[in-house]
Design an enzyme around this catalytic site. Structure first.
Site, PDB file in Angstrom:
ATOM      1  N   CYS A   2     117.743  56.163 130.796  1.00 57.84           N
ATOM      2  CA  CYS A   2     116.499  56.420 130.029  1.00 57.84           C
ATOM      3  C   CYS A   2     116.098  57.737 130.713  1.00 57.84           C
ATOM      4  CB  CYS A   2     116.276  55.506 130.297  1.00 57.84           C
ATOM      5  SG  CYS A   2     116.322  53.977 129.960  1.00 57.84           S
ATOM      6  N   ARG A  28     117.888  62.630 126.730  1.00 59.56           N
ATOM      7  CA  ARG A  28     118.927  60.382 127.485  1.00 59.56           C
ATOM      8  C   ARG A  28     118.643  59.774 127.090  1.00 59.56           C
ATOM      9  NH1 ARG A  28     119.194  61.724 132.871  1.00 59.56           N
ATOM     10  NH2 ARG A  28     119.568  59.843 133.689  1.00 59.56           N
ATOM     11  N   TRP A  75     116.796  54.265 125.990  1.00 53.27           N
ATOM     12  CA  TRP A  75     118.224  54.102 125.992  1.00 53.27           C
ATOM     13  C   TRP A  75     118.619  52.503 126.054  1.00 53.27           C
ATOM     14  CZ3 TRP A  75     122.138  56.108 122.575  1.00 53.27           C
ATOM     15  CH2 TRP A  75     122.863  55.866 122.854  1.00 53.27           C
ATOM     16  N   ASN A  99     114.972  53.481 134.728  1.00 52.15           N
ATOM     17  CA  ASN A  99     115.968  53.997 134.305  1.00 52.15           C
ATOM     18  C   ASN A  99     116.861  53.171 135.268  1.00 52.15           C
ATOM     19  OD1 ASN A  99     118.201  55.112 133.250  1.00 52.15           O
ATOM     20  ND2 ASN A  99     118.340  56.872 134.878  1.00 52.15           N
ATOM     21  N   GLY A 100     117.693  52.210 134.248  1.00 53.29           N
ATOM     22  CA  GLY A 100     118.968  51.753 135.919  1.00 53.29           C
ATOM     23  C   GLY A 100     119.169  49.819 134.331  1.00 53.29           C
ATOM     24  N   GLU A 481     144.518  59.215 121.371  1.00 57.09           N
ATOM     25  CA  GLU A 481     143.707  59.602 122.098  1.00 57.09           C
ATOM     26  C   GLU A 481     143.447  60.916 121.901  1.00 57.09           C
ATOM     27  OE1 GLU A 481     140.657  59.309 121.124  1.00 57.09           O
ATOM     28  OE2 GLU A 481     139.409  60.177 122.771  1.00 57.09           O
ATOM     29  N   LYS A 485     141.400  64.390 120.658  1.00 58.45           N
ATOM     30  CA  LYS A 485     140.786  65.414 120.772  1.00 58.45           C
ATOM     31  C   LYS A 485     140.528  66.895 121.247  1.00 58.45           C
ATOM     32  CE  LYS A 485     137.759  62.876 122.689  1.00 58.45           C
ATOM     33  NZ  LYS A 485     138.091  62.457 121.405  1.00 58.45           N
ATOM     34  N   GLU A 488     140.230  67.747 117.395  1.00 58.31           N
ATOM     35  CA  GLU A 488     138.593  67.947 116.610  1.00 58.31           C
ATOM     36  C   GLU A 488     137.620  68.899 117.813  1.00 58.31           C
ATOM     37  OE1 GLU A 488     136.708  64.339 117.522  1.00 58.31           O
ATOM     38  OE2 GLU A 488     137.662  63.989 119.330  1.00 58.31           O
ATOM     39  N   HIS A 504     163.779  60.209 115.560  1.00 57.94           N
ATOM     40  CA  HIS A 504     163.743  59.599 114.551  1.00 57.94           C
ATOM     41  C   HIS A 504     163.293  60.534 113.440  1.00 57.94           C
ATOM     42  CE1 HIS A 504     165.956  55.922 116.114  1.00 57.94           C
ATOM     43  NE2 HIS A 504     164.841  55.605 117.040  1.00 57.94           N
ATOM     44  N   LYS A 603     128.479  63.142 114.981  1.00 56.01           N
ATOM     45  CA  LYS A 603     128.755  62.743 116.091  1.00 56.01           C
ATOM     46  C   LYS A 603     128.844  60.952 115.792  1.00 56.01           C
ATOM     47  CE  LYS A 603     128.626  60.409 120.100  1.00 56.01           C
ATOM     48  NZ  LYS A 603     130.368  61.567 120.318  1.00 56.01           N
TER      49      LYS A 603
HETATM   50  C1  AGP Z   1     135.502  60.614 118.390  1.00 61.07           C
HETATM   51  O1  AGP Z   1     135.820  62.049 119.100  1.00 61.07           O
HETATM   52  C2  AGP Z   1     134.998  61.078 116.575  1.00 61.07           C
HETATM   53  N1  AGP Z   1     133.787  62.067 117.426  1.00 61.07           N
HETATM   54  C3  AGP Z   1     135.207  60.217 115.781  1.00 61.07           C
HETATM   55  O2  AGP Z   1     136.923  59.746 115.850  1.00 61.07           O
HETATM   56  C4  AGP Z   1     134.406  58.572 116.197  1.00 61.07           C
HETATM   57  O3  AGP Z   1     135.568  58.055 117.307  1.00 61.07           O
HETATM   58  C5  AGP Z   1     134.473  57.879 115.014  1.00 61.07           C
HETATM   59  O4  AGP Z   1     133.944  58.439 114.270  1.00 61.07           O
HETATM   60  C6  AGP Z   1     133.889  56.380 115.229  1.00 61.07           C
HETATM   61  O5  AGP Z   1     132.782  56.673 115.347  1.00 61.07           O
HETATM   62  P1  AGP Z   1     131.865  55.195 116.680  1.00 61.07           P
HETATM   63  O6  AGP Z   1     132.803  54.887 117.878  1.00 61.07           O
HETATM   64  O7  AGP Z   1     130.385  55.169 116.384  1.00 61.07           O
HETATM   65  O8  AGP Z   1     131.991  54.382 115.212  1.00 61.07           O
END
Ligand code: AGP
Length: 608
Positions: A2, A28, A75, A99-100, A481, A485, A488, A504, A603
């Site tokens: 927060c 935050r 938050w 905050n915590g 993953e 990364k 994206e 394969h 996001k």
């Molecule tokens: C991850 O780096 C991406 N921003 C995206 O794949 C994200 O993980 C996905 O949209 C799921 O979002 P959520 O965890 O908020 O459900």
């Protein structure tokens, strides 16, 4: 995390300085906000759900200023976002922002209720205000704060105001950041420098176990034994924008470096090493149903889906429950066979992803037990699942998920131990896992000291347009993953495969222009992974290997190596993903891209 702000000064500027500070701290946390300031007659307090602008609409109507005040942008960690849960919290003459996370708040709350205290919120923070009020019946303001703090377990940065002492402001820090700004005619306290830097660059960083006592004219710092501490003043080198990122170039890099704390917060108060088990308060209401679960299905998207893939290995190995992972966007359109003995677990940082929410609703309609592993408290998925566990990772601003992912892995490990200990996981094994888990924050910190070397590797590999990311068992999801990364945030094409699958077909792509990132920790499948690396080298493919201390053989075959500390196989993903996050960040930066807000992405994907 927060945002907290405190003001005390000669001029009546409390309200404007506090609101300005909240605007700068809004990154935050932003689900609710509040302010309390003293106009030398009484305390005026105002709280609002939503962003700081909502609070401003309410508080500007008072047309008052003040010489001392506190403010907070939230938050949520305990208690959903609402006015009643917004800070400042009050108990009698005590007003406080925090905050915590207070781990022992429910026990303290029961003790205080027995003494007649009446609570009006669901938060852990309100307990601190009542504790101080209780102690203030016998002790002065400073001593009441110290005595109350001695009862707290967990993390806190707090700023406290007393209605009868408008010439005083007290702040206390334990594991949550607190910085004091020293202005010409005022002092400003805040969670970080972004709320201070536009007023003064003279700051004092408060350390754990320290209390600051302020008047409009002077301040002093004491430790918990009331011994005065000499603190050095520093001059901020940042402007306001940088201060929000605490000096990091991007939120993504800041969040990568926040992981030792966010991983610690994900397990804070949840590990019972002595009994080799865990306490997940959010699952208490379904504890009996969990004993009857015969099947688990993870439903999630993107990085959260990759966390589910790691969870699948953990749950099968340690809880013995058949587990599968489904893309939420697919699950919702299939005819899933679920029943009351199936746990459908939604993993979601935002708690608002449309596909994941739809999957939860589908599972619920079929009678499954729906659970959530969610970061955003009070989000839709958190509210619609039968029960769940919060990440406590704080807001994740960078679009590419990093600290939320590793905190998801911590929670999955804790969940696997909980389910396992309800079944056949032994006390000894449970203790061993938790003991290893407790070491992870320091091990992540150690890996991050390699940032410069990884940055150099990123510069070397940034010229390639194609990558393989490869791993086996627990590290195959981390290969996926890592590939996500780099895709994206640097728009590079990257494919991930189980190492055993390469021969394969995909190996046809290998040549000098198609490097491979291989996860090869010294684990039960290390030798098999080694032979895969040799297959790649035999076709002139470059190999960047992420391995662990003591894995000497792999160094002979790799073009480049990143070394991780050794941990148990189940927890290696928590370490192996860190260099891949740093690597993809610097590839994106070296390509001059906006790594915090990559093209085409959002996001939280709240649409289908
Ligand atoms: C991850 O780096 C991406 N921003 C995206 O794949 C994200 O993980 C996905 O949209 C799921 O979002 P959520 O965890 O908020 O459900």
């Amino acid at each position: 995390m927060c945002g907290i702000v405190g003001y005390i000064g000669k001029k009546h500027r409390a309200q404007s300085v506090l609101l300005d500070g909240l605007r700068r701290l809004e990154y935050r946390g932003y689900d609710s906000a509040g302010i309390a300031f003293h106009d030398e007659k009484k305390v005026i307090s105002c709280r609002a759900q939503g962003k700081v602008a909502k609070l401003e609409q309410k508080v500007l109507k008072t047309e008052k200023e003040g010489v001392v005040g506190i403010a907070h942008t939230r938050w949520a960690t305990h208690g959903k976002p609402s006015v009643r849960n917004a800070h400042p919290h009050r108990a009698g003459k005590i007003h406080l922002v925090h905050n915590g996370i207070i781990e022992n708040y429910s026990l303290l709350k029961k003790e205080l209720e027995k003494k007649g205290h009446v609570f009006t919120s669901d938060t852990d923070t309100e307990v601190i205000a009542h504790l101080i009020e209780q102690e203030n019946k016998k002790y002065d303001f400073e001593h009441a704060v110290i005595r109350a703090a001695a009862k707290l377990q967990g993390a806190y940065g707090i700023v406290v105001m007393h209605a009868d002492e408008p010439q005083k402001l007290i702040a206390l820090r334990e594991s949550s950041p607190l910085v004091l700004g020293i202005g010409k005619e005022a002092f400003i306290l805040a969670s970080d420098a972004s709320a201070i830097v536009s007023y003064t660059k003279r700051v004092v960083y408060i350390d754990d176990g320290e209390m600051v006592v302020l008047t409009p004219h002077e301040y002093h710092v004491e430790n918990m034994e009331r011994i005065k501490q000499n603190k050095s003043e520093e001059i901020l080198q940042w402007d306001e924008k940088q201060a929000q990122k605490e000096g990091y170039a991007h939120f993504m890099l800041k969040e990568i470096h926040d992981q030792p704390h966010s991983i610690a917060d994900a397990m804070r108060g949840r590990i019972d090493v002595a009994h080799g088990t865990v306490k997940l308060g959010g699952l208490a209401s379904v504890s009996d149903r969990l004993r009857d679960i015969k099947r688990v299905i993870f439903v999630s998207c993107g990085t959260s889906y990759n966390a589910g893939l790691v969870g699948e290995y953990m749950f099968e190995e340690f809880s013995g429950i058949p587990t599968e992972v489904e893309y939420a966007s697919e699950f919702r359109y299939r005819t899933p066979i679920v029943d009351e003995n199936t746990a459908v677990i939604a993993i979601s940082q935002s708690g608002e992803t449309a596909d994941t929410l739809a999957a939860v609703r589908e599972a619920k309609s079929q009678g499954a037990l729906t659970l959530g592993i969610v970061n955003a408290v009070g989000s839709t998925i958190a509210r619609e699942t039968d029960a769940g566990i919060y990440n406590h990772a704080g807001p994740e601003i960078g679009v590419a998920s990093t600290k939320a992912f590793t905190s998801q892995l911590v929670i999955l490990a804790l969940f696997a131990v909980l389910l396992g200990r309800q079944r056949s996981l032994s006390l000894v094994r449970g203790k061993e896992i938790l003991a290893e888990l407790a070491k992870i924050p320091k091990q992540v910190e150690a890996i991050l000291t390699q940032e410069k070397a990884i940055k150099k590797l990123a510069k070397k590999y940034a010229k390639y347009e194609n990558f393989f990311y490869l791993g086996r068992k627990y590290n195959y999801p981390i290969a996926i993953e890592g590939a996500l990364k780099i895709k994206e945030i640097s728009y590079v094409h990257a494919e991930s495969y189980p190492m055993g699958e390469l021969k394969h077909g995909p190996i046809a792509l290998i040549d000098k222009q198609f490097p491979s990132v291989v996860l090869a920790p010294k684990d039960s499948v290390y030798d098999k992974t080694l032979s895969g690396i040799e297959e790649i080298k035999a076709r002139s493919g470059k190999v960047l290997v992420v391995t662990t201390e003591g894995a000497k053989e792999v160094k002979r075959h790799a073009d480049d190596v990143i070394i991780l500390p050794q941990t148990i196989e189940m927890l290696t993903p928590l370490l192996a993903v860190i260099p891949l996050q740093v690597f993809s960040y610097y590839v994106g930066v070296s390509r001059g891209l906006d790594v915090d807000q990559p093209r085409n992405l959002a996001k939280s994907v709240t649409v289908e």
